[in-house]
Design an enzyme around this catalytic site. Structure first.
Site, PDB file in Angstrom:
ATOM      1  N   SER A 126      24.468 -11.889 105.122  1.00 47.72           N
ATOM      2  CA  SER A 126      24.131 -13.182 104.519  1.00 47.72           C
ATOM      3  C   SER A 126      25.038 -13.547 103.355  1.00 47.72           C
ATOM      4  O   SER A 126      25.444 -14.702 103.203  1.00 47.72           O
ATOM      5  CB  SER A 126      22.671 -13.171 104.044  1.00 47.72           C
ATOM      6  OG  SER A 126      21.798 -12.858 105.091  1.00 47.72           O
ATOM      7  N   HIS A 177      23.057 -13.532  97.627  1.00 52.22           N
ATOM      8  CA  HIS A 177      23.330 -14.860  98.156  1.00 52.22           C
ATOM      9  C   HIS A 177      24.069 -15.716  97.125  1.00 52.22           C
ATOM     10  O   HIS A 177      25.034 -16.407  97.456  1.00 52.22           O
ATOM     11  CB  HIS A 177      22.022 -15.544  98.566  1.00 52.22           C
ATOM     12  CG  HIS A 177      21.459 -15.014  99.839  1.00 52.22           C
ATOM     13  ND1 HIS A 177      20.475 -15.663 100.557  1.00 52.22           N
ATOM     14  CD2 HIS A 177      21.723 -13.878 100.538  1.00 52.22           C
ATOM     15  CE1 HIS A 177      20.171 -14.968 101.636  1.00 52.22           C
ATOM     16  NE2 HIS A 177      20.911 -13.872 101.636  1.00 52.22           N
TER      17      HIS A 177
END
Length: 200
Positions: A126, A177
């Protein structure tokens, strides 16, 4: 730009880096999902665990980018890569795309090392995918001729959805992230050409 109409053979030929990463996702998930003694031992050696990184096992800053805990986790990241990876691989070229992907993910894992507890463990692509969005946002803001308005709206909307999912899911590494995105955005000025021939 984001609508995929190629068959598998054509996709692999046009986007070899994205294809290789996705194949690696699938192979790694399949191998480690068997849960043999050796697979469990190897997985323990490859996932990111802060305390072991601090002890010198620095490969753990890199290897988690290709590992996923659950099938759904692997599929979401792979589908995101299928949607948003090809256009950027075409624009940047193979080498620069790899640099962005690895740099963003590793940058995020370094941030995880510094900002999260010693026993914190992490894995998943991610952060590297958020790095791709970092490059896209840079291009949208700085080089407006490369990405048209309609596609820019898709990118911004998708990023907003990703941010909402990040802050509302307690099991997601928010630090990774965030810094994955920042990693892509900060390296973009050095790898995104102003004379890119693939304006979209």
């Amino acid at each position: 730009m984001f609508l995929r109409t190629e068959n598998v053979q054509t996709f692999v030929r046009l986007y070899p880096t994205v294809s290789s990463i996705i194949v690696t996702h699938v192979i790694c998930w399949t191998f480690f999902s068997i849960e043999t003694t050796f697979a469990n031992f190897l997985l323990e050696k490859l996932i990111g665990i802060n305390v072991y990184i601090r002890m010198g096992e620095y490969w753990r800053l890199f290897t988690p980018l290709f590992l996923h805990l659950h099938f759904g986790h692997m599929m979401i990241n792979s589908l995101s890569l299928i949607l948003f990876g090809p256009a950027l691989e075409k624009m940047l070229g193979t080498c620069k795309f790899i640099i962005v992907y690895i740099w963003s993910g590793t940058f995020a894992n370094v941030a995880t090392l510094f900002f999260l507890p010693p026993l914190y463990s992490h894995l998943g692509a991610s952060s590297a995918i958020f790095g791709l969005f970092g490059v896209y946002i840079y291009l949208i803001i700085i080089h407006k001729n490369i990405i048209d308005r309609r596609h820019a709206q898709i990118i911004i909307t998708s990023l907003c959805i990703g941010i909402v999912m990040t802050v509302t899911n307690p099991n997601i590494n928010t630090i990774a992230h965030t810094f994955g995105f920042l990693g892509g955005a900060t390296i973009a000025p050095f790898i995104a050409s102003r004379r890119n021939p693939y304006a979209i």
